[in-house]
Design a protein around this motif. Structure first.
Motif, short mmCIF file in Angstrom:
data_model
loop_
_atom_site.label_atom_id
_atom_site.label_comp_id
_atom_site.label_asym_id
_atom_site.label_seq_id
_atom_site.Cartn_x
_atom_site.Cartn_y
_atom_site.Cartn_z
N SER A 59 0.83 -1.21 0.00
CA SER A 59 0.00 0.00 0.00
C SER A 59 0.86 1.26 0.00
CB SER A 59 -0.92 -0.01 1.21
OG SER A 59 -1.68 1.18 1.29
N ASP A 60 1.94 1.25 0.78
CA ASP A 60 2.85 2.41 0.82
C ASP A 60 3.51 2.63 -0.54
OD1 ASP A 60 2.24 2.78 3.46
OD2 ASP A 60 4.06 1.80 4.23
N THR A 61 3.87 1.54 -1.21
CA THR A 61 4.50 1.65 -2.53
C THR A 61 3.56 2.31 -3.52
OG1 THR A 61 5.81 -0.35 -2.11
CG2 THR A 61 5.53 0.33 -4.41
N LEU A 62 2.30 1.88 -3.53
CA LEU A 62 1.33 2.47 -4.45
C LEU A 62 1.04 3.93 -4.09
CD1 LEU A 62 -1.21 -0.47 -4.86
CD2 LEU A 62 0.67 0.18 -6.37
N THR A 63 0.98 4.23 -2.80
CA THR A 63 0.73 5.61 -2.36
C THR A 63 1.84 6.54 -2.81
OG1 THR A 63 -0.51 4.85 -0.42
CG2 THR A 63 0.36 7.09 -0.35
N GLN A 64 3.09 6.09 -2.69
CA GLN A 64 4.22 6.91 -3.12
C GLN A 64 4.23 7.09 -4.64
OE1 GLN A 64 7.92 5.43 -1.56
NE2 GLN A 64 7.20 5.44 0.56
N THR A 65 3.86 6.05 -5.37
CA THR A 65 3.81 6.16 -6.82
C THR A 65 2.74 7.16 -7.23
OG1 THR A 65 4.42 3.82 -6.94
CG2 THR A 65 3.66 4.85 -8.97
N ARG A 66 1.58 7.09 -6.58
CA ARG A 66 0.51 8.04 -6.90
C ARG A 66 0.92 9.46 -6.53
NH1 ARG A 66 -1.74 11.59 -7.98
NH2 ARG A 66 -3.98 12.09 -8.12
N ALA A 67 1.64 9.64 -5.44
CA ALA A 67 2.07 10.97 -5.02
C ALA A 67 3.01 11.59 -6.06
CB ALA A 67 2.76 10.90 -3.67
N ALA A 68 3.83 10.76 -6.72
CA ALA A 68 4.74 11.28 -7.75
C ALA A 68 3.99 11.86 -8.92
CB ALA A 68 5.67 10.16 -8.22
N LEU A 69 2.78 11.37 -9.17
CA LEU A 69 1.98 11.85 -10.30
C LEU A 69 1.37 13.22 -10.03
CD1 LEU A 69 0.19 8.54 -11.34
CD2 LEU A 69 2.31 9.51 -12.24
N ASN A 70 1.51 13.73 -8.80
CA ASN A 70 1.03 15.09 -8.50
C ASN A 70 1.99 16.15 -9.02
OD1 ASN A 70 -1.33 14.29 -7.15
ND2 ASN A 70 -0.23 14.02 -5.22
N ILE A 71 3.19 15.77 -9.42
CA ILE A 71 4.18 16.73 -9.93
C ILE A 71 3.88 17.01 -11.39
CG2 ILE A 71 6.63 17.23 -10.18
CD1 ILE A 71 7.17 14.99 -8.14
N GLN A 72 3.22 18.13 -11.64
CA GLN A 72 2.83 18.49 -13.01
C GLN A 72 3.14 19.97 -13.27
OE1 GLN A 72 -1.25 17.31 -13.93
NE2 GLN A 72 -1.13 15.63 -12.47
N PRO A 73 4.42 20.37 -13.31
CA PRO A 73 4.76 21.78 -13.53
C PRO A 73 4.40 22.24 -14.93
CG PRO A 73 6.72 20.41 -13.59
CD PRO A 73 5.60 19.52 -13.16
N TRP A 74 4.04 23.51 -15.06
CA TRP A 74 3.72 24.08 -16.37
C TRP A 74 4.95 24.13 -17.27
CZ3 TRP A 74 -0.19 28.76 -15.89
CH2 TRP A 74 -1.39 28.27 -15.35
N ILE A 75 6.09 24.55 -16.68
CA ILE A 75 7.34 24.65 -17.42
C ILE A 75 8.38 23.81 -16.70
CG2 ILE A 75 9.15 26.18 -18.27
CD1 ILE A 75 7.14 28.45 -18.28
N ILE A 76 9.03 22.90 -17.43
CA ILE A 76 10.04 22.04 -16.82
C ILE A 76 11.36 22.79 -16.74
CG2 ILE A 76 11.22 19.82 -16.93
CD1 ILE A 76 8.18 19.67 -16.57
N SER A 77 11.90 22.83 -15.54
CA SER A 77 13.18 23.50 -15.32
C SER A 77 14.23 22.49 -14.88
CB SER A 77 13.03 24.59 -14.25
OG SER A 77 14.28 25.13 -13.89
N ASN A 78 15.41 22.61 -15.44
CA ASN A 78 16.53 21.75 -15.06
C ASN A 78 17.64 22.63 -14.49
OD1 ASN A 78 18.29 19.60 -14.75
ND2 ASN A 78 18.99 19.66 -16.87
N GLY A 79 17.34 23.24 -13.37
CA GLY A 79 18.31 24.11 -12.73
C GLY A 79 19.20 23.37 -11.75
N ARG A 80 20.04 24.13 -11.07
CA ARG A 80 20.89 23.55 -10.04
C ARG A 80 20.03 23.09 -8.87
NH1 ARG A 80 26.28 24.90 -9.65
NH2 ARG A 80 26.04 25.11 -7.40
N GLU A 81 20.49 22.07 -8.18
CA GLU A 81 19.73 21.54 -7.06
C GLU A 81 19.61 22.55 -5.93
OE1 GLU A 81 21.32 17.82 -5.86
OE2 GLU A 81 20.71 16.77 -7.68
N ASP A 82 20.57 23.47 -5.82
CA ASP A 82 20.51 24.51 -4.79
C ASP A 82 20.07 25.85 -5.36
OD1 ASP A 82 22.73 25.01 -6.29
OD2 ASP A 82 24.10 25.33 -4.61
N GLY A 83 19.50 25.82 -6.58
CA GLY A 83 19.05 27.05 -7.21
C GLY A 83 17.82 27.62 -6.53
N ILE A 84 17.64 28.95 -6.65
CA ILE A 84 16.51 29.64 -6.03
C ILE A 84 15.42 29.93 -7.06
CG2 ILE A 84 15.78 31.74 -4.82
CD1 ILE A 84 18.57 31.91 -3.63
N ILE A 85 15.82 30.46 -8.22
CA ILE A 85 14.83 30.89 -9.21
C ILE A 85 14.37 29.72 -10.08
CG2 ILE A 85 14.44 32.41 -11.18
CD1 ILE A 85 16.43 34.35 -9.97
#
Length: 371
Positions: free
Chosen positions: A317-343
């Motif tokens: 159940s935890d595995t499926l819950t985590q997989t479903r939670a990943a599908l909530n990430i739906q940004p309008w514009i995909i950014s590939n910035g630095r991991e410590d980036g602000i903007i």
């Protein structure tokens, strides 16, 4: 005292204006030249040009419509199957009121067939469309920030379908060592391996071709034929624990490869909003998770007896819950910035983290099943 500074800024501003003016003039000039030529032509020439322009607009208008309209997209699509209400594991005989033998169909096969239907029937298969093959003035759409997100998403879903089709043939759809390969599943696997980019005509080899969606529709039909024969107790679905272990292991390896691709892109090409391949990587990974969320949910129903006997209910159940939670990430514009980036955030790192969490859970499930 400040006059030289003001003069410097005025000269810089004047220079910027001149450069912008030249750029605009260069962009507008071809259209002005065409307008002048068109204005001096006769009625027949104008009609021909207008007809060509209309065809081009309709051609690309349909392409834009297909790429921007996502029919049937629903991260909670698995709810419609009511998997918890299934009376038995896949392939097990269930009570019948007709007197004929009836066996439980496979939820994995149902979901896989429906994912194909979602990709090529409810939506147009973007990757093999002529406009997609032509690209943007000869530049592959995947190398631009435009109109390629749906194609990448569909290919990600397709990756999950292909992996599942292979496992259905090799282990799940037969008793290993004592039965042959099911022909319907074999046909489905073969058709799903077909090239994702084929249109009605090709150059290598030169000549007419069967387009990609036709092969995938044939695979869907074969999967549904298998489930129909399984319902009639004429086919086999092997729900042994070792098959479940292998299935989980293959999925973990598949998403692990995707995680490595995301990590490589995030580390060496972190140009923020200006990495035009980041959206391809992100939406492929998203599509793969979308497909595996359905397949894993279905596997929990098909192998429900193994899940209960090995006390895996909470971990599953935890595995499926985590997989479903990943599908909530739906940004309008995909950014590939630095991991410590602000903007400019690093959406690839975020998705990679979600995939690694899922893989970690699958590895833990495998270790419990191996005991």
């Amino acid at each position: 005292m400040l006059d030289p500074v003001f003069a410097l800024f005025r000269s810089l501003w004047a220079g910027i204006r001149r450069v912008c003016g030249l750029v605009v003039a260069a962009l507008v000039w071809p259209f002005m030249a065409v307008h002048g030529w068109y204005r001096d032509r006769g009625l027949l020439h104008k009609a021909i040009v207008a007809a060509i322009l209309a065809i081009v607009l309709i051609f690309y208008g349909a392409f834009v419509w297909q790429t921007q309209r996502w029919t049937g997209f629903d991260p909670d699509f698995i709810a419609k199957y009511e998997l918890a209400a299934r009376p038995a594991i896949a392939g097990q005989e269930i009570p019948s009121t007709t007197g004929a033998r009836v066996c439980q169909t496979s939820a994995i096969v149902d979901v896989t067939a429906d994912l194909i239907d979602f990709n090529v029937n409810q939506n147009g298969w973007v990757s093999s469309m002529l406009a997609y093959r032509i690209g943007l003035f000869g530049v592959d759409w995947d190398h631009t920030p435009f109109f390629d997100n749906k194609a990448s998403f569909q290919r990600g879903v397709n990756q999950a379908i292909r992996r599942t089709a292979v496992e259905l043939v090799d282990s799940l759809g037969r008793v290993r060592g004592t039965s042959g390969v099911n022909q319907d599943l074999q046909n489905a696997r073969g058709n799903m391996q077909f090239d994702e980019y084929s249109w009605y005509f090709g150059l290598d080899p030169f000549g007419p071709k069967t387009p990609t969606p036709s092969y995938y529709r044939a695979a869907e039909s074969s999967l549904r034929k298998f489930n129909a024969s399984l319902e009639n107790c004429s086919s086999t679905f092997d729900t042994r624990a070792d098959n479940f272990v292998q299935f989980i292991d293959r999925i973990a390896n598949d998403i692990g490869s995707t995680s490595a691709i995301l990590a490589e892109r995030a580390e060496f090409h972190n140009r923020g909003w200006f990495d035009f391949r980041a959206d391809d990587r992100f939406w492929f990974a998203y599509g793969q998770l979308y497909g595996y969320y359905g397949v894993l949910s279905a596997a929990g129903a098909d192998f429900s007896q193994v899940v209960r006997e090995r006390n895996l209910t909470q971990l599953w159940s935890d595995t499926l819950t985590q997989t479903r939670a990943a599908l909530n990430i739906q940004p309008w514009i995909i950014s590939n910035g630095r991991e410590d980036g602000i903007i400019m955030p690093s959406h690839l790192s975020t998705m990679g983290f979600r995939i690694l969490r899922l893989r970690s859970n699958l590895v833990e499930l495998r270790s419990v099943l191996d005991r």
